[in-house]
Design a protein around this motif. Structure first.
Motif, PDB file in Angstrom:
ATOM      1  N   ASP A  86      -3.821  -3.274   6.006  1.00  0.00           N
ATOM      2  CA  ASP A  86      -4.280  -2.305   5.063  1.00  0.00           C
ATOM      3  C   ASP A  86      -3.399  -1.250   5.204  1.00  0.00           C
ATOM      4  OD1 ASP A  86      -4.842  -0.648   7.396  1.00  0.00           O
ATOM      5  OD2 ASP A  86      -6.942  -1.525   7.546  1.00  0.00           O
ATOM      6  N   HIS A  87      -3.934   0.139   4.429  1.00  0.00           N
ATOM      7  CA  HIS A  87      -2.990   1.070   4.352  1.00  0.00           C
ATOM      8  C   HIS A  87      -2.180   1.557   5.834  1.00  0.00           C
ATOM      9  CE1 HIS A  87      -5.044   1.715   0.518  1.00  0.00           C
ATOM     10  NE2 HIS A  87      -3.942   2.376   0.197  1.00  0.00           N
ATOM     11  N   TYR A 132       0.872  -1.209  -0.043  1.00  0.00           N
ATOM     12  CA  TYR A 132      -0.016   0.110  -0.076  1.00  0.00           C
ATOM     13  C   TYR A 132       0.724   1.444   0.185  1.00  0.00           C
ATOM     14  CZ  TYR A 132      -3.654  -3.421   1.625  1.00  0.00           C
ATOM     15  OH  TYR A 132      -4.536  -4.399   1.481  1.00  0.00           O
TER      16      TYR A 132
END
Length: 347
Positions: free
Chosen positions: A307-308, A245
């Motif tokens: 995730d990010h 990401y």
């Protein structure tokens, strides 16, 4: 870069009171974890007995990123059950395959009795039944990634070493660059130094899901945590994790030593962007919210990017049951539980 712990808890990895064939209590020693986009895949560096179990298991996450224990399932394919001492997992760069490495920290010079400690496995995402051995010995009936072991030995340059990190990163050559993190190296298992080295080689994966290396294994990165004033413990590399990401690499180091007559375990988290990694620059030590070093109070060995901004950290405390500040309601965990932390990364 700073990190804020969002949540601490433990995961029951098998039934309470599970014992091995010697009637010794089995401990959850989670040393590997990866997020496949839907669930966590975790691995223990010790066998988990029972024909319905193995050292690799998967668990779904809820909306908050917490493991849902009721969904835990074991991967019981013969190859997965056979390999011993899983140390790290990774996804291939395209996200289509899962990779699992053992420690490669022992081999018998005269027979194949310790080959199970020398495996790199690959399987298609969501389909562990199609697991294969990467870079196997070409001789019939000889199991294990023994060709890979020769590549690792040539690159590391020591007769003894332990692999504890694994990450696949983008590259202009092949399908990607597969990195192995070296934690220990020396002349013998009782004569070694803790290190933070990264060796690797470029790879390709064919239509049958077989991985091959297309160039020589070599050193790609090294750093010395002890050169940082904020690091108060002798530590070695314990995990690698590529963050697709944000196009950066996380390196985790852990320590297990004695200070003032008291055994001390814990770890640190480091981050480096891929351009600086390629140039061999030093990583940044991740800080806590007050600007001091983020210090894990358990032996951090597994790291997964969710995730990010969120990371999942799994701990391998060996046979240590104390929870310390991990749980305010109890002092000790069950042997079957693995502590974990959910982290939020902040710029």
């Amino acid at each position: 870069m700073q990190a804020r712990p969002l949540y601490h808890n433990t995961l029951h990895c098998f039934p309470v009171g599970l014992a091995d064939e010697r009637q010794q209590l089995v401990h959850a020693e989670v040393s590997a974890v990866v997020h496949d986009g839907e669930r966590l895949i975790l691995g223990s560096d010790k066998p988990i007995p029972g024909i319905e179990r193995s050292s690799i298991f998967a668990v779904d996450l809820d909306d908050q990123g917490h493991p849902r224990e009721e969904t835990l399932t074991y991967y019981t394919q013969p190859l997965i059950r056979q390999a011993i001492k899983y140390e790290d997992f990774a996804l291939t760069v395209d996200g289509h395959h899962v990779l699992a490495t053992t420690g490669f920290d022992r081999i018998h010079p005269e027979d194949h009795s310790l080959n199970d400690y020398n495996h790199l496995l690959i399987w298609p995402l969501g389909d562990p039944d199609r697991v294969q051995v990467v870079d196997p010995d070409p001789r019939d009936g000889v199991e294990g990634s023994l060709e890979l072991r020769q590549r690792l030995t040539a690159a590391i340059g020591m007769p003894y070493y332990k692999i504890e990190g694994l990450a696949a990163i983008p590259s202009d050559e092949g399908d990607g660059l597969l990195l192995f993190g070296v934690r220990e190296q020396g002349q013998h298992f009782d004569d070694f130094n803790y290190v933070c080295r990264v060796v690797g080689a470029h790879y390709r994966i064919n239509e049958q899901g077989q991985m091959t290396f297309i160039d020589e294994m070599r050193e790609h990165y090294t750093f010395e945590p002890g050169l940082f004033d904020a690091v108060e413990h002798l530590c070695g590399l314990s995990s690698l994790e590529y963050d697709p990401y944000n196009h950066r690499l996380y390196l985790m180091t852990s320590f297990e030593n004695e200070q003032g007559g008291i055994d001390s375990i814990g770890g640190y988290l480091w981050v480096i962007d891929m351009a600086d990694f390629a140039r061999g620059r030093v990583p940044a030590l991740v800080e806590n919210e007050t600007g001091g070093p983020l210090v894990f109070t358990h032996k951090a060995e597994g790291l997964a990017v969710l995730d990010h901004e969120r990371l999942f950290v799994a701990y391998d405390n060996d046979r240590e049951l104390a929870l310390g500040d991990h749980d305010v309601e109890r002092e000790q965990k069950y042997a079957c539980e693995a502590p974990w932390t959910l982290l939020q990364m902040m710029q």
